[in-house]
Scaffold this motif. Structure first.
Motif, mmCIF file in Angstrom:
data_model
loop_
_atom_site.group_PDB
_atom_site.id
_atom_site.type_symbol
_atom_site.label_atom_id
_atom_site.label_comp_id
_atom_site.label_asym_id
_atom_site.label_seq_id
_atom_site.Cartn_x
_atom_site.Cartn_y
_atom_site.Cartn_z
ATOM 1 N N ALA A 177 0.577 -1.328 0.112
ATOM 2 C CA ALA A 177 -0.025 -0.126 -0.309
ATOM 3 C C ALA A 177 0.575 1.331 0.234
ATOM 4 N N HIS A 178 1.847 1.285 0.598
ATOM 5 C CA HIS A 178 3.101 2.165 1.186
ATOM 6 C C HIS A 178 3.572 2.807 -0.436
ATOM 7 N N ASN A 179 4.366 1.228 -1.302
ATOM 8 C CA ASN A 179 4.829 1.715 -2.493
ATOM 9 C C ASN A 179 3.763 2.082 -3.763
ATOM 10 N N LEU A 180 2.798 1.436 -3.724
ATOM 11 C CA LEU A 180 1.933 1.732 -5.182
ATOM 12 C C LEU A 180 0.937 2.703 -4.092
ATOM 13 N N ARG A 181 1.042 3.937 -3.453
ATOM 14 C CA ARG A 181 -0.388 4.943 -3.059
ATOM 15 C C ARG A 181 -1.394 4.489 -3.522
ATOM 16 N N LEU A 182 -1.941 2.616 -2.334
ATOM 17 C CA LEU A 182 -2.675 2.109 -2.402
ATOM 18 C C LEU A 182 -3.220 2.268 -1.066
ATOM 19 N N ASP A 183 -4.774 2.298 -0.615
ATOM 20 C CA ASP A 183 -5.341 2.423 0.709
ATOM 21 C C ASP A 183 -5.653 1.208 1.620
ATOM 22 N N PRO A 184 -4.302 0.778 2.467
ATOM 23 C CA PRO A 184 -4.418 -0.541 3.243
ATOM 24 C C PRO A 184 -6.051 -0.976 3.244
ATOM 25 N N ARG A 185 -6.700 0.065 3.474
ATOM 26 C CA ARG A 185 -8.300 -0.479 3.892
ATOM 27 C C ARG A 185 -8.767 -1.433 2.975
ATOM 28 N N ALA A 186 -7.820 -1.072 1.475
ATOM 29 C CA ALA A 186 -8.687 -1.465 0.507
ATOM 30 C C ALA A 186 -8.772 -3.230 0.535
ATOM 31 N N TRP A 187 -8.106 -3.988 1.270
ATOM 32 C CA TRP A 187 -7.727 -5.180 1.643
ATOM 33 C C TRP A 187 -8.738 -5.890 2.350
ATOM 34 N N LEU A 188 -9.326 -4.752 3.445
ATOM 35 C CA LEU A 188 -10.079 -5.345 3.997
ATOM 36 C C LEU A 188 -11.675 -5.579 3.078
ATOM 37 N N ALA A 189 -11.666 -5.733 2.268
ATOM 38 C CA ALA A 189 -13.109 -5.907 1.407
ATOM 39 C C ALA A 189 -12.449 -7.596 1.201
ATOM 40 N N LEU A 190 -11.690 -7.884 1.541
ATOM 41 C CA LEU A 190 -11.098 -9.877 0.986
ATOM 42 C C LEU A 190 -12.738 -10.185 2.052
ATOM 43 N N PRO A 191 -13.072 -11.504 0.865
ATOM 44 C CA PRO A 191 -13.773 -12.261 2.060
ATOM 45 C C PRO A 191 -13.366 -13.571 3.058
ATOM 46 N N ALA A 192 -13.710 -12.503 3.782
ATOM 47 C CA ALA A 192 -13.725 -13.386 5.768
ATOM 48 C C ALA A 192 -13.041 -15.311 5.886
ATOM 49 N N ASP A 193 -14.710 -15.855 4.760
ATOM 50 C CA ASP A 193 -14.946 -17.105 4.486
ATOM 51 C C ASP A 193 -13.140 -18.218 3.924
ATOM 52 N N ALA A 194 -12.433 -16.992 3.115
ATOM 53 C CA ALA A 194 -11.549 -17.672 2.654
ATOM 54 C C ALA A 194 -10.270 -17.495 3.213
ATOM 55 N N ILE A 195 -10.022 -16.487 4.155
ATOM 56 C CA ILE A 195 -8.749 -16.064 5.198
ATOM 57 C C ILE A 195 -8.508 -16.924 6.744
ATOM 58 N N THR A 196 -7.289 -18.074 5.798
ATOM 59 C CA THR A 196 -6.886 -19.123 6.569
ATOM 60 C C THR A 196 -6.142 -18.912 7.784
ATOM 61 N N GLN A 197 -4.861 -18.249 7.175
ATOM 62 C CA GLN A 197 -4.352 -17.551 8.212
ATOM 63 C C GLN A 197 -3.453 -15.577 7.808
#
Lengths: 277, 255
Positions: A177-197
């Motif tokens: 996010a820092h290097n590509l000038r993105l908002d780290p909160r964009a990753w909060l839109a990931l699907p919770a069910d798929a996250i395993t680690q």
């Protein structure tokens, strides 16, 4: 309390861990370091009775247009058979082209063409191992102009189409996010069910022509901003097995275990909050 | 027209090893950190990480020339020889030959042989500690059948020869060594690198023993290997040598 965070098992700590058997939810190893029958591999395999293992591959090159190297896949599958790990993972990246390995986790353009390639490779990996694998968000130093998706959109589609899990590295989100000038909160839109680690690690700040660029070097304690982001991820998606990674300037084992305890505190606070709700 | 994925990856690899690719640079988003500077982060990491991998596999070469010289030499090797598989401990099979032709190292004529020894120790370390032939296995074979038998060496065992005393140079380069001066003209060395229970190491061989083991490794019978050894070293004694090598756990099996 039983720990829920694990640590990366690195060669300098091997004898100490084998002797003291410190509490850790799991031990993570890089698959490519333990494929031979070296004395080190034998020592690690002996720990199988005492610890849960996570096999983290760095060389399957799941984003390679030319596909997965069958010989390497067979060796990783054999290691998986010997160690019976709880988790298997690799990265959303590529390393090989024309049969030559660049020994880095190289970035992909986030396009339909790249998604097809990664889905094909992850399908093959999961079929050969007979299990779900988790794919980790990479740390990026560049983005491609022809990308048609964001990284979270690409990862969500990958998980939906292949059924793979997602391994979310909070430090990598922060670095990218820092290097590509993105908002780290964009990753909060990931699907919770798929996250395993989750993964946590330190990064360095380098100079790129007068501009700071963050380098994912796994060579220090987790940065404060990354702990904050990790807290947000855990509150959003819930607690998951979490790894502290440290690969350069490896510190005393106690430092690693201390970082794991800090992760534990955040994970258990989230679990209590979820139960209270 | 954006680069298709296979072309993009081929261009990326070419760019990393030094062939600047304008089409790749144009496909990367640049801002206050230009696209070329962003690509340099990857170029730096690829060279740095592979040079580090080589320093792990060739620790004695690194100790002899120092880190700065070693990294420059390793980077020159990497540029021409990227790995063909992702296991770093298997990278560097061609490094000794490269060192032999690396002009800046010309003042250290033994350096390539030291790279061969480091490589042999690395291969041995990653080889299985498979069951070894013991005296009891030998006793089970009728004496009159022995000469026609062939004996395979333990996995990863290899003979390394040098006209320089690389065994003593190796010892002098180890961490904590006393800094002994080794006379280069004091004679060559014949070494057998092999996997031991908990590590890899080498044993020194006489001329006859080295010839004997090389003949066995080539599949010759004990009788033929002994003949080869005798022609290399008239004082070669088969039973003394064989007992010593058997005790060193060098043999895997007898056929």
């Amino acid at each position: 309390m039983k720990p829920v965070a694990g640590i990366g098992l690195r060669a300098p700590h091997l004898a100490e861990i084998a002797h003291d058997k410190p509490a850790a939810a799991f031990l993570e190893i890089h698959a490519e370091n333990y494929l031979s029958a070296s004395p080190t591999s034998q020592a690690v395999e002996k720990l199988r009775c005492d610890y849960i293992f996570s096999i983290h591959a760095v060389g399957l090159s799941l984003g390679a247009a030319e596909g997965v190297d069958e010989a390497h896949l067979a060796r990783v599958a054999a290691l998986t058979g010997r160690l019976q790990p709880a988790y298997v993972s690799d990265h959303l990246s590529w390393s090989v082209t024309g049969g030559r390995y660049l020994n880095d986790l190289l970035p992909l353009p986030y396009t339909e063409e790249a998604l097809d390639a990664v889905v094909r490779n992850v399908d093959l990996l999961q079929e050969r191992l007979g299990r779900q694998v988790a794919i980790e968000n990479p740390s990026c130093y560049l983005g491609f102009a022809h990308s048609t998706m964001s990284e979270p959109e690409f990862l969500s589609e990958l998980a939906r189409r292949s059924g793979c899990g997602l391994l979310i590295d909070a430090n990598n989100i922060h670095v990218t996010a820092h290097n590509l000038r993105l908002d780290p909160r964009a990753w909060l839109a990931l699907p919770a069910d798929a996250i395993t680690q989750y993964h946590l690690a330190g990064h360095a700040v380098n100079d790129a022509g007068g501009e700071p660029i963050l380098i994912d070097d796994h060579g220090s304690r987790v940065a404060d901003a990354v702990w904050t982001l990790f807290g947000e991820l855990v509150r959003r998606f819930g607690a998951r097995p979490t790894l502290i990674e440290w690969d350069t300037d490896v510190p005393a084992l106690a430092v690693l275990l201390d970082e794991a305890q800090r992760a534990d505190a955040i994970l258990s606070a989230a679990s209590h909050a979820a139960r209270a709700a | 027209m954006p680069l298709a994925l296979p072309d993009l990856q081929a261009a990326f690899a070419a760019h990393i090893v030094g062939d600047d690719r304008a089409d790749l640079v144009a496909s990367v988003v640049g801002d206050s950190i230009p696209a070329a500077a962003r690509l340099r982060v990857y170029r730096h990491h690829v060279f740095h990480s592979l040079a580090t991998a080589l320093s792990t596999t060739f620790p004695t070469v690194q100790a002899l020339v120092g880190d700065e010289f070693f990294r420059a030499m390793a980077r020159a090797f990497v540029a021409g020889t990227l790995p063909t598989h992702p296991v770093l401990s298997e990278y560097g099979a061609g490094f000794a030959s490269f060192v032999e032709g690396y002009a800046p190292a010309g003042g250290l004529p033994y350096l390539a042989d030291m790279a061969r020894l480091d490589w042999a120790l690395n291969v041995a370390f990653h080889s299985p500690a498979a069951p070894r032939l013991g005296a009891a296995d030998l006793a089970a074979v009728p004496a009159e059948q022995l000469p026609a038998k062939s004996v395979s060496l333990a996995p990863g065992a290899a003979v390394v020869r040098s006209v320089y005393p690389i065994d003593r140079i190796w010892a002098a380069a180890q961490p904590g060594a006393s800094g002994e001066t080794v006379e280069l003209a004091s004679g060559g060395a014949r070494l057998l690198a092999l996997r031991r229970a908990d590590d890899a190491g080498f044993v020194t061989l006489s001329t006859g023993e080295a010839g004997f083991l090389e003949a066995l490794a080539a599949g010759q019978s004990l009788e033929d290997a002994a003949t080869a050894a005798l022609s290399a070293e008239p004082a070669f004694d088969l039973s003394t040598t064989f007992s010593r090598l058997l005790a060193s756990q060098i043999f895997a099996a007898m056929q």
